[in-house]
Design a protein around this motif. Sequence first.
Motif, PDB file in Angstrom:
ATOM      1  N   ILE A  32      59.996 -13.625 -52.618  1.00 21.12           N
ATOM      2  CA  ILE A  32      59.557 -12.336 -52.085  1.00 21.12           C
ATOM      3  C   ILE A  32      58.799 -12.582 -50.793  1.00 21.12           C
ATOM      4  O   ILE A  32      58.077 -13.566 -50.664  1.00 21.12           O
ATOM      5  CB  ILE A  32      58.645 -11.616 -53.106  1.00 21.12           C
ATOM      6  CG1 ILE A  32      59.443 -11.286 -54.369  1.00 21.12           C
ATOM      7  CG2 ILE A  32      58.024 -10.361 -52.504  1.00 21.12           C
ATOM      8  CD1 ILE A  32      58.601 -10.730 -55.496  1.00 21.12           C
ATOM      9  N   ARG A  33      58.951 -11.686 -49.826  1.00 19.90           N
ATOM     10  CA  ARG A  33      58.220 -11.784 -48.554  1.00 19.90           C
ATOM     11  C   ARG A  33      56.827 -11.180 -48.731  1.00 19.90           C
ATOM     12  O   ARG A  33      56.598 -10.004 -48.496  1.00 19.90           O
ATOM     13  CB  ARG A  33      58.972 -11.029 -47.466  1.00 19.90           C
ATOM     14  CG  ARG A  33      60.314 -11.591 -47.065  1.00 19.90           C
ATOM     15  CD  ARG A  33      60.210 -12.695 -46.024  1.00 19.90           C
ATOM     16  NE  ARG A  33      59.340 -12.389 -44.921  1.00 19.90           N
ATOM     17  CZ  ARG A  33      59.700 -11.777 -43.794  1.00 19.90           C
ATOM     18  NH1 ARG A  33      60.938 -11.404 -43.613  1.00 19.90           N
ATOM     19  NH2 ARG A  33      58.820 -11.555 -42.839  1.00 19.90           N
ATOM     20  N   ALA A  47      60.091  -6.852 -49.286  1.00 26.11           N
ATOM     21  CA  ALA A  47      58.643  -6.818 -49.500  1.00 26.11           C
ATOM     22  C   ALA A  47      58.317  -6.751 -50.997  1.00 26.11           C
ATOM     23  O   ALA A  47      59.137  -6.355 -51.822  1.00 26.11           O
ATOM     24  CB  ALA A  47      58.036  -5.623 -48.781  1.00 26.11           C
ATOM     25  N   PHE A  48      57.098  -7.122 -51.333  1.00 32.04           N
ATOM     26  CA  PHE A  48      56.602  -7.083 -52.707  1.00 32.04           C
ATOM     27  C   PHE A  48      56.385  -5.653 -53.186  1.00 32.04           C
ATOM     28  O   PHE A  48      55.864  -4.815 -52.453  1.00 32.04           O
ATOM     29  CB  PHE A  48      55.266  -7.839 -52.791  1.00 32.04           C
ATOM     30  CG  PHE A  48      54.464  -7.536 -54.028  1.00 32.04           C
ATOM     31  CD1 PHE A  48      54.782  -8.169 -55.223  1.00 32.04           C
ATOM     32  CD2 PHE A  48      53.427  -6.625 -53.996  1.00 32.04           C
ATOM     33  CE1 PHE A  48      54.040  -7.893 -56.370  1.00 32.04           C
ATOM     34  CE2 PHE A  48      52.695  -6.350 -55.135  1.00 32.04           C
ATOM     35  CZ  PHE A  48      53.000  -6.983 -56.326  1.00 32.04           C
ATOM     36  N   THR A  49      56.797  -5.405 -54.416  1.00 33.00           N
ATOM     37  CA  THR A  49      56.389  -4.187 -55.126  1.00 33.00           C
ATOM     38  C   THR A  49      56.032  -4.590 -56.541  1.00 33.00           C
ATOM     39  O   THR A  49      56.543  -5.576 -57.075  1.00 33.00           O
ATOM     40  CB  THR A  49      57.500  -3.107 -55.202  1.00 33.00           C
ATOM     41  OG1 THR A  49      58.635  -3.649 -55.859  1.00 33.00           O
ATOM     42  CG2 THR A  49      57.858  -2.581 -53.848  1.00 33.00           C
ATOM     43  N   LEU A  50      55.165  -3.825 -57.143  1.00 37.47           N
ATOM     44  CA  LEU A  50      54.813  -4.035 -58.537  1.00 37.47           C
ATOM     45  C   LEU A  50      55.832  -3.296 -59.382  1.00 37.47           C
ATOM     46  O   LEU A  50      55.989  -2.083 -59.262  1.00 37.47           O
ATOM     47  CB  LEU A  50      53.405  -3.503 -58.813  1.00 37.47           C
ATOM     48  CG  LEU A  50      52.910  -3.736 -60.238  1.00 37.47           C
ATOM     49  CD1 LEU A  50      52.619  -5.216 -60.446  1.00 37.47           C
ATOM     50  CD2 LEU A  50      51.672  -2.926 -60.507  1.00 37.47           C
ATOM     51  N   ARG A  69      55.218  -6.910 -63.168  1.00 40.87           N
ATOM     52  CA  ARG A  69      56.128  -7.939 -62.660  1.00 40.87           C
ATOM     53  C   ARG A  69      56.213  -7.837 -61.136  1.00 40.87           C
ATOM     54  O   ARG A  69      56.108  -6.744 -60.577  1.00 40.87           O
ATOM     55  CB  ARG A  69      57.539  -7.757 -63.222  1.00 40.87           C
ATOM     56  CG  ARG A  69      57.646  -7.775 -64.731  1.00 40.87           C
ATOM     57  CD  ARG A  69      57.420  -9.180 -65.287  1.00 40.87           C
ATOM     58  NE  ARG A  69      57.681  -9.260 -66.705  1.00 40.87           N
ATOM     59  CZ  ARG A  69      56.780  -9.024 -67.656  1.00 40.87           C
ATOM     60  NH1 ARG A  69      55.557  -8.670 -67.342  1.00 40.87           N
ATOM     61  NH2 ARG A  69      57.105  -9.141 -68.927  1.00 40.87           N
ATOM     62  N   SER A  70      56.437  -8.963 -60.488  1.00 39.18           N
ATOM     63  CA  SER A  70      56.658  -8.987 -59.047  1.00 39.18           C
ATOM     64  C   SER A  70      58.135  -8.759 -58.771  1.00 39.18           C
ATOM     65  O   SER A  70      58.988  -9.373 -59.422  1.00 39.18           O
ATOM     66  CB  SER A  70      56.247 -10.345 -58.467  1.00 39.18           C
ATOM     67  OG  SER A  70      54.879 -10.584 -58.674  1.00 39.18           O
ATOM     68  N   ALA A  71      58.431  -7.886 -57.814  1.00 41.40           N
ATOM     69  CA  ALA A  71      59.828  -7.602 -57.479  1.00 41.40           C
ATOM     70  C   ALA A  71      59.969  -7.271 -56.007  1.00 41.40           C
ATOM     71  O   ALA A  71      59.010  -6.850 -55.361  1.00 41.40           O
ATOM     72  CB  ALA A  71      60.345  -6.430 -58.318  1.00 41.40           C
ATOM     73  N   ARG A  74      63.861  -3.658 -52.910  1.00 42.54           N
ATOM     74  CA  ARG A  74      65.258  -3.301 -53.173  1.00 42.54           C
ATOM     75  C   ARG A  74      65.620  -3.473 -54.638  1.00 42.54           C
ATOM     76  O   ARG A  74      66.346  -2.669 -55.204  1.00 42.54           O
ATOM     77  CB  ARG A  74      66.210  -4.101 -52.280  1.00 42.54           C
ATOM     78  CG  ARG A  74      66.300  -5.558 -52.663  1.00 42.54           C
ATOM     79  CD  ARG A  74      67.425  -6.285 -51.936  1.00 42.54           C
ATOM     80  NE  ARG A  74      67.414  -7.677 -52.335  1.00 42.54           N
ATOM     81  CZ  ARG A  74      66.868  -8.647 -51.643  1.00 42.54           C
ATOM     82  NH1 ARG A  74      66.313  -8.394 -50.478  1.00 42.54           N
ATOM     83  NH2 ARG A  74      66.892  -9.872 -52.095  1.00 42.54           N
ATOM     84  N   CYS A  75      65.142  -4.546 -55.271  1.00 45.52           N
ATOM     85  CA  CYS A  75      65.458  -4.791 -56.685  1.00 45.52           C
ATOM     86  C   CYS A  75      64.786  -3.753 -57.580  1.00 45.52           C
ATOM     87  O   CYS A  75      65.397  -3.258 -58.525  1.00 45.52           O
ATOM     88  CB  CYS A  75      65.031  -6.193 -57.092  1.00 45.52           C
ATOM     89  SG  CYS A  75      65.972  -7.509 -56.295  1.00 45.52           S
ATOM     90  N   ASN A  76      63.552  -3.434 -57.271  1.00 39.79           N
ATOM     91  CA  ASN A  76      62.817  -2.444 -58.050  1.00 39.79           C
ATOM     92  C   ASN A  76      63.513  -1.083 -57.966  1.00 39.79           C
ATOM     93  O   ASN A  76      63.718  -0.411 -58.979  1.00 39.79           O
ATOM     94  CB  ASN A  76      61.376  -2.353 -57.531  1.00 39.79           C
ATOM     95  CG  ASN A  76      60.460  -1.572 -58.447  1.00 39.79           C
ATOM     96  OD1 ASN A  76      60.893  -0.887 -59.354  1.00 39.79           O
ATOM     97  ND2 ASN A  76      59.187  -1.689 -58.182  1.00 39.79           N
TER      98      ASN A  76
END
Length: 96
Positions: A32-33, A47-50, A69-71, A74-76
């Motif tokens: 993750i950036r 970028a990071f999202t919770l 969780r760290s994601a 785009r994945c989140n």
Amino acid sequence: MASNPRNGRRYRTLCTEQRALGLPCWWCGKPIRYDITGLAAQRHRDAFTLDHAIPLSRGGDLLDPHNARSAHRRCNSARGNRTDHKRQPVRASRRW
């Protein structure tokens, strides 16, 4: 009028603690950036999202550290409220 819990101190602290772990995306496994912050992080796909292992719409707790969780952003977003990682993985769009 109820306040948004995502603007509260407990949620911001949880995000800070999760970010400090520097983990890869729990969904795709790629780095993750974490260097992208502020307004740019709200738009950047790496970028990071919770994220939450048990989605909030399925009864997951917003403030439970065991559910955090760290994601990638785009994945989140692509994951939505799915819970079965093996049957329904997030797939990158095709490049034609």
